[in-house]
Design a protein around this motif. Structure first.
Motif, PDB file in Angstrom:
ATOM      1  N   ASP A 158      14.038  -1.611 -13.115  1.00 55.46           N
ATOM      2  CA  ASP A 158      13.612  -2.773 -12.339  1.00 55.46           C
ATOM      3  C   ASP A 158      14.186  -4.053 -12.934  1.00 55.46           C
ATOM      4  O   ASP A 158      14.634  -4.074 -14.084  1.00 55.46           O
ATOM      5  N   LEU A 159      14.147  -5.097 -12.135  1.00 58.09           N
ATOM      6  CA  LEU A 159      14.459  -6.446 -12.592  1.00 58.09           C
ATOM      7  C   LEU A 159      13.174  -7.259 -12.576  1.00 58.09           C
ATOM      8  O   LEU A 159      12.238  -6.955 -11.812  1.00 58.09           O
ATOM      9  N   LYS A 160      13.131  -8.284 -13.389  1.00 58.41           N
ATOM     10  CA  LYS A 160      11.999  -9.197 -13.340  1.00 58.41           C
ATOM     11  C   LYS A 160      12.027  -9.903 -11.983  1.00 58.41           C
ATOM     12  O   LYS A 160      13.092 -10.201 -11.453  1.00 58.41           O
ATOM     13  N   ASP A 161      10.868 -10.119 -11.427  1.00 54.67           N
ATOM     14  CA  ASP A 161      10.752 -10.681 -10.079  1.00 54.67           C
ATOM     15  C   ASP A 161      10.916 -12.201 -10.121  1.00 54.67           C
ATOM     16  O   ASP A 161       9.951 -12.956  -9.975  1.00 54.67           O
ATOM     17  N   ASP A 162      12.162 -12.627 -10.321  1.00 48.15           N
ATOM     18  CA  ASP A 162      12.488 -14.044 -10.420  1.00 48.15           C
ATOM     19  C   ASP A 162      13.868 -14.224  -9.785  1.00 48.15           C
ATOM     20  O   ASP A 162      14.864 -13.752 -10.344  1.00 48.15           O
ATOM     21  N   PRO A 163      13.953 -14.863  -8.618  1.00 47.48           N
ATOM     22  CA  PRO A 163      15.239 -14.990  -7.919  1.00 47.48           C
ATOM     23  C   PRO A 163      16.358 -15.595  -8.775  1.00 47.48           C
ATOM     24  O   PRO A 163      17.508 -15.161  -8.681  1.00 47.48           O
ATOM     25  N   ALA A 164      16.040 -16.560  -9.629  1.00 42.64           N
ATOM     26  CA  ALA A 164      17.069 -17.171 -10.473  1.00 42.64           C
ATOM     27  C   ALA A 164      17.589 -16.168 -11.502  1.00 42.64           C
ATOM     28  O   ALA A 164      18.798 -16.087 -11.744  1.00 42.64           O
ATOM     29  N   LEU A 165      16.689 -15.393 -12.101  1.00 37.79           N
ATOM     30  CA  LEU A 165      17.114 -14.374 -13.060  1.00 37.79           C
ATOM     31  C   LEU A 165      17.923 -13.282 -12.381  1.00 37.79           C
ATOM     32  O   LEU A 165      18.919 -12.802 -12.929  1.00 37.79           O
ATOM     33  N   ILE A 166      17.512 -12.882 -11.189  1.00 34.86           N
ATOM     34  CA  ILE A 166      18.246 -11.848 -10.457  1.00 34.86           C
ATOM     35  C   ILE A 166      19.651 -12.337 -10.138  1.00 34.86           C
ATOM     36  O   ILE A 166      20.637 -11.604 -10.316  1.00 34.86           O
ATOM     37  N   ALA A 167      19.776 -13.578  -9.706  1.00 38.33           N
ATOM     38  CA  ALA A 167      21.098 -14.135  -9.405  1.00 38.33           C
ATOM     39  C   ALA A 167      21.968 -14.173 -10.661  1.00 38.33           C
ATOM     40  O   ALA A 167      23.170 -13.851 -10.610  1.00 38.33           O
ATOM     41  N   GLU A 168      21.389 -14.537 -11.776  1.00 38.71           N
ATOM     42  CA  GLU A 168      22.142 -14.583 -13.031  1.00 38.71           C
ATOM     43  C   GLU A 168      22.569 -13.173 -13.463  1.00 38.71           C
ATOM     44  O   GLU A 168      23.701 -12.952 -13.915  1.00 38.71           O
ATOM     45  N   TYR A 169      21.679 -12.204 -13.313  1.00 41.59           N
ATOM     46  CA  TYR A 169      21.985 -10.807 -13.643  1.00 41.59           C
ATOM     47  C   TYR A 169      23.162 -10.312 -12.806  1.00 41.59           C
ATOM     48  O   TYR A 169      24.099  -9.704 -13.319  1.00 41.59           O
ATOM     49  N   GLU A 170      23.115 -10.595 -11.518  1.00 36.94           N
ATOM     50  CA  GLU A 170      24.200 -10.159 -10.638  1.00 36.94           C
ATOM     51  C   GLU A 170      25.511 -10.858 -11.005  1.00 36.94           C
ATOM     52  O   GLU A 170      26.579 -10.246 -10.950  1.00 36.94           O
ATOM     53  N   ALA A 171      25.445 -12.121 -11.410  1.00 40.36           N
ATOM     54  CA  ALA A 171      26.657 -12.837 -11.823  1.00 40.36           C
ATOM     55  C   ALA A 171      27.285 -12.170 -13.045  1.00 40.36           C
ATOM     56  O   ALA A 171      28.511 -12.007 -13.106  1.00 40.36           O
ATOM     57  N   TYR A 172      26.475 -11.770 -14.015  1.00 42.32           N
ATOM     58  CA  TYR A 172      27.007 -11.072 -15.184  1.00 42.32           C
ATOM     59  C   TYR A 172      27.718  -9.783 -14.770  1.00 42.32           C
ATOM     60  O   TYR A 172      28.737  -9.409 -15.351  1.00 42.32           O
ATOM     61  N   HIS A 173      27.183  -9.109 -13.768  1.00 37.26           N
ATOM     62  CA  HIS A 173      27.755  -7.830 -13.364  1.00 37.26           C
ATOM     63  C   HIS A 173      28.983  -7.968 -12.459  1.00 37.26           C
ATOM     64  O   HIS A 173      29.689  -6.995 -12.233  1.00 37.26           O
TER      65      HIS A 173
ATOM     66  N   SER B 201      31.391  -9.658 -13.459  1.00 39.26           N
ATOM     67  CA  SER B 201      32.455  -9.731 -14.458  1.00 39.26           C
ATOM     68  C   SER B 201      31.873  -9.318 -15.809  1.00 39.26           C
ATOM     69  O   SER B 201      31.592 -10.173 -16.653  1.00 39.26           O
ATOM     70  N   ILE B 202      31.711  -8.006 -15.999  1.00 36.05           N
ATOM     71  CA  ILE B 202      31.128  -7.547 -17.260  1.00 36.05           C
ATOM     72  C   ILE B 202      32.088  -7.826 -18.410  1.00 36.05           C
ATOM     73  O   ILE B 202      33.292  -7.966 -18.217  1.00 36.05           O
ATOM     74  N   TRP B 203      31.540  -7.900 -19.582  1.00 32.97           N
ATOM     75  CA  TRP B 203      32.347  -8.156 -20.769  1.00 32.97           C
ATOM     76  C   TRP B 203      33.358  -7.024 -20.951  1.00 32.97           C
ATOM     77  O   TRP B 203      33.022  -5.845 -20.719  1.00 32.97           O
ATOM     78  N   PRO B 204      34.570  -7.319 -21.395  1.00 32.44           N
ATOM     79  CA  PRO B 204      35.587  -6.268 -21.612  1.00 32.44           C
ATOM     80  C   PRO B 204      35.105  -5.197 -22.596  1.00 32.44           C
ATOM     81  O   PRO B 204      35.396  -4.007 -22.411  1.00 32.44           O
ATOM     82  N   GLU B 205      34.339  -5.595 -23.596  1.00 34.00           N
ATOM     83  CA  GLU B 205      33.829  -4.629 -24.576  1.00 34.00           C
ATOM     84  C   GLU B 205      32.872  -3.634 -23.928  1.00 34.00           C
ATOM     85  O   GLU B 205      32.827  -2.463 -24.324  1.00 34.00           O
ATOM     86  N   VAL B 206      32.134  -4.074 -22.939  1.00 32.62           N
ATOM     87  CA  VAL B 206      31.215  -3.180 -22.230  1.00 32.62           C
ATOM     88  C   VAL B 206      32.017  -2.174 -21.416  1.00 32.62           C
ATOM     89  O   VAL B 206      31.746  -0.966 -21.450  1.00 32.62           O
ATOM     90  N   ARG B 207      33.019  -2.654 -20.702  1.00 33.16           N
ATOM     91  CA  ARG B 207      33.880  -1.758 -19.917  1.00 33.16           C
ATOM     92  C   ARG B 207      34.542  -0.724 -20.829  1.00 33.16           C
ATOM     93  O   ARG B 207      34.555   0.470 -20.522  1.00 33.16           O
ATOM     94  N   GLU B 208      35.073  -1.171 -21.967  1.00 28.58           N
ATOM     95  CA  GLU B 208      35.727  -0.261 -22.915  1.00 28.58           C
ATOM     96  C   GLU B 208      34.742   0.760 -23.460  1.00 28.58           C
ATOM     97  O   GLU B 208      35.078   1.940 -23.607  1.00 28.58           O
ATOM     98  N   HIS B 209      33.530   0.324 -23.770  1.00 25.92           N
ATOM     99  CA  HIS B 209      32.484   1.217 -24.288  1.00 25.92           C
ATOM    100  C   HIS B 209      32.163   2.310 -23.261  1.00 25.92           C
ATOM    101  O   HIS B 209      32.086   3.493 -23.620  1.00 25.92           O
ATOM    102  N   LEU B 210      31.975   1.915 -22.032  1.00 24.75           N
ATOM    103  CA  LEU B 210      31.665   2.891 -20.988  1.00 24.75           C
ATOM    104  C   LEU B 210      32.804   3.895 -20.825  1.00 24.75           C
ATOM    105  O   LEU B 210      32.574   5.115 -20.795  1.00 24.75           O
ATOM    106  N   ASN B 211      34.019   3.394 -20.728  1.00 23.21           N
ATOM    107  CA  ASN B 211      35.177   4.273 -20.564  1.00 23.21           C
ATOM    108  C   ASN B 211      35.353   5.202 -21.757  1.00 23.21           C
ATOM    109  O   ASN B 211      35.663   6.388 -21.591  1.00 23.21           O
ATOM    110  N   ALA B 212      35.164   4.683 -22.965  1.00 24.59           N
ATOM    111  CA  ALA B 212      35.345   5.478 -24.175  1.00 24.59           C
ATOM    112  C   ALA B 212      34.357   6.631 -24.270  1.00 24.59           C
ATOM    113  O   ALA B 212      34.633   7.628 -24.936  1.00 24.59           O
TER     114      ALA B 212
END
Length: 109
Positions: free
Chosen positions: A8-23, A25-36
């Protein structure tokens, strides 16, 4: 193999929007970690505050326990996970101390 997980996400529209923004463009290290660790594809869907993740893995390379250990030992991935917890909330069925929880398939056509 395909894995379906819920969180779940916290029920806060501003937090949800920020969470979606992070996703967007995920950090390159996260992408590399998942692929590895054998994750070949990942999608997250949201309805309200409930999220479902579809994760496809290469079974020859994917080991959930090894990936969890690597997550705990990688400072950048820990930083990402701690940042994401700002937005995330456990489902009512999530065991203490866990985040994404595997879902049970109840139907297939």
């Amino acid at each position: 193999m395909r894995h379906f997980l819920a969180l779940d996400l916290k029920d806060d529209p501003a937090l949800i929007a920020e969470y979606e923004a992070y996703h967007r463009s995920i950090w390159p290290e996260v992408r590399e970690h998942l692929n590895a660790h054998g994750i070949t594809a990942m999608e997250i869907y949201r309805l309200g505050t409930r999220m479902v993740m579809l994760m496809e893995t290469d079974d020859a390379r994917y080991d959930a326990d090894a990936m969890a250990l690597a997550t705990r030992s990688n400072p950048k991935i820990r930083e990402w996970e701690e940042l994401m917890w700002k937005f995330q909330a456990p489902t009512p069925w999530t065991p203490e101390g866990e985040k994404w929880v595997a879902m049970t398939r109840i139907f297939a056509l």
